[in-house]
Structures are given as C-alpha cells and as structure tokens.
Design an enzyme around this catalytic site. Structure first.
Site, PDB file in Angstrom:
ATOM      1  N   HIS A   1      38.574  44.478  -6.340  1.00 10.50           N
ATOM      2  CA  HIS A   1      38.579  43.286  -5.494  1.00 10.50           C
ATOM      3  C   HIS A   1      39.340  42.132  -6.131  1.00 10.50           C
ATOM      4  O   HIS A   1      39.287  41.906  -7.342  1.00 10.50           O
ATOM      5  CB  HIS A   1      37.147  42.850  -5.185  1.00 10.50           C
ATOM      6  N   ASP A   2      40.081  41.430  -5.308  1.00  7.59           N
ATOM      7  CA  ASP A   2      40.754  40.181  -5.694  1.00  7.59           C
ATOM      8  C   ASP A   2      41.884  40.375  -6.703  1.00  7.59           C
ATOM      9  O   ASP A   2      42.335  39.410  -7.319  1.00  7.59           O
ATOM     10  CB  ASP A   2      39.745  39.160  -6.237  1.00  7.59           C
TER      11      ASP A   2
ATOM     12  N   GLY B   1      37.994  43.521 -11.334  1.00  6.74           N
ATOM     13  CA  GLY B   1      38.191  42.445 -10.370  1.00  6.74           C
ATOM     14  C   GLY B   1      38.997  41.278 -10.902  1.00  6.74           C
ATOM     15  O   GLY B   1      38.987  40.994 -12.106  1.00  6.74           O
TER      16      GLY B   1
END
Length: 256
Positions: free
Chosen positions: A119-120, A137
């Site tokens: 994520h991200d 992340g």
C-alpha cells in the site's frame, strides 16, 4: 478477446482490444487501456486504473485491499502506467487513507514472479523488481532502479534513481541515487557504474558521481558536511544535483 469463463463486472471499463484469459476476474471500477493482455486466473479489484500495452500473467493479484491493519475499507486506488510486465503471483495493493490513498506504478517496469508492491508505494519508470523482491508500505522507488531477487525494503524507505540492490538485500534506510548496496542490513558498495554506462551516462558524469560517493562514504565527513561538499562540486551536473537533493530530503537517513 474475453474468455467465456472470465468474469468481468459490468461496471469495469476495458478498451475494445483488451484480452482477458480463462477464469480471470475483473471487478467493478477497474479501467484497462488498449493493447493490454490479462492472462488466465488473474484477479483485478478496483478502484484500479491500468494503462495501455500492459501484460499481466497468470495468478497475479492486482488492486486488492492492503494488509495494513489500520485499513478499514476506505476507498483507495491503484494506478498502473503503460507497457508494464507483471509476472506470475505478483501482488499489488491499493493505498490507505493514512497516506495519499494511492499506490502508483509507472511505465515500462518489469515485476517478476512473486514480487510485492504494498500500500501507498510509488514506483517510477524502467524499474525491475526481480523474483521475490518486496516493498513494504509507503516505499518510493525512483526510475531505473533494479532490486535483485528477494530484496526486502522497509516501510517509508526511498530508493534513488539508478540504484541497484544485490540479491537478498535488507534495505532499512534510504538508498542514494546511483548507489550499489547489498547485504542485510544493506550496506553501500560503490556506485552502479555498469548501469550508468548502459543508460548512456558520459564518462565525466560517472566520475563525478563516483567522487560524490567517495565524499559521502569514504572521506570520514559527517553527513551534513559531506552534503555541502558534494553540492559545491555539482557545477550544474544534473545527476549530482539530484544526488544532493535526495540526501537533503531523506527522512529515514541513508544506508551508511
């Protein structure tokens, strides 16, 4: 172009020439651009935007909800550029609201078997993630980076453009541009001279980058003093200016 066993949500938007293989699942709010080929047994969830001329191989999972325990189903996105190759068992997750709600992969990248983009993460262009390389992340990987097999990158780290990580590296600090690292934890081992040559860097520019590396790692200077010294030698050389900017903006400190 869409195999009869594939399941494509009516709200998905696929260009007319997109191929979808057997037993693949394309969810709602997925957009796939012209010339892209989705192999068999691929799962793509949205919101996800995939550009043109991408090739996604069997058993890849693209646009799934992330593994961050703070994620509670908020609407977040995955964006993928053009001409990427995403191989078997690769996993790419959407972002979180703890960041910008976005995971982004640029163009002309190769994500080999069993790679992971969490994520991200922000991945640039012309990046190679070799088999088993994994980004935690909030990782940023700049253009022309190569992460060898089973390299692991800690949360919030940045990997500068043209950097190279050797097989099995454990990266827990930022890696400056053009730097070669290896080991766990990763340690610097010179500059990525061969990669720079292949990408057309002039010999004098490579020498300047090598000199900056020596100032940073071999001169015994404190980090702030080394940055100032490198900045004083930049003389309009774009690669050195990028090197200095990266060092000045490092949030996790650098491998050293």
């Amino acid at each position: 172009m869409i195999h009869p066993t594939a399941i494509v949500d009516p709200q998905a938007r696929l260009a007319d020439d997109v191929e979808v293989g057997a037993y693949s699942i394309i969810g709602a709010d997925v957009e796939i651009g012209s010339g892209s080929v989705i192999g068999p047994h691929v799962v793509i969830h949205g919101p996800t935007r995939i550009g043109t001329d991408n090739r996604i191989y069997q058993f890849a999972s693209v646009g799934e909800a992330c593994q961050d325990l703070k994620y509670k189903g908020e609407p977040t996105r995955l964006e993928i550029g053009d001409r990427n190759t995403i191989r078997e068992y690769a996993t790419l997750h959407r972002g979180t609201t703890q960041d910008q709600g976005l995971t982004r992969v640029g163009s002309d990248n190769l994500l080999m078997v069993s790679t992971h983009v969490a994520h991200d993460c922000l991945v640039g262009d012309h990046v190679i993630l070799s088999n088993g390389a994994s980004l935690a992340g909030h990782v940023t990987v700049e253009d022309h980076v190569i992460l060898s097999g089973f390299t692991l990158v800690h949360q919030f780290c940045r990997i500068g453009q043209h950097a190279f990580a050797g097989m099995g590296s454990g990266v827990n600090r930022d890696v400056p541009p053009c730097t070669l690292v290896s080991g766990n934890p990763a340690q610097p081992h010179g500059i990525n001279s061969e990669g720079l040559k292949r990408r057309g860097f002039e010999p004098e520019t490579i020498r300047a980058i090598k000199n900056a590396y020596k100032i940073l790692y071999l001169s015994g200077r404190k980090l702030d003093d080394a940055i100032k010294e490198i900045a004083s030698t930049a003389n309009g050389i774009a690669a050195l200016e990028s090197f200095v900017s990266f060092l000045e903006n490092s949030q996790r400190s650098i491998v050293r």
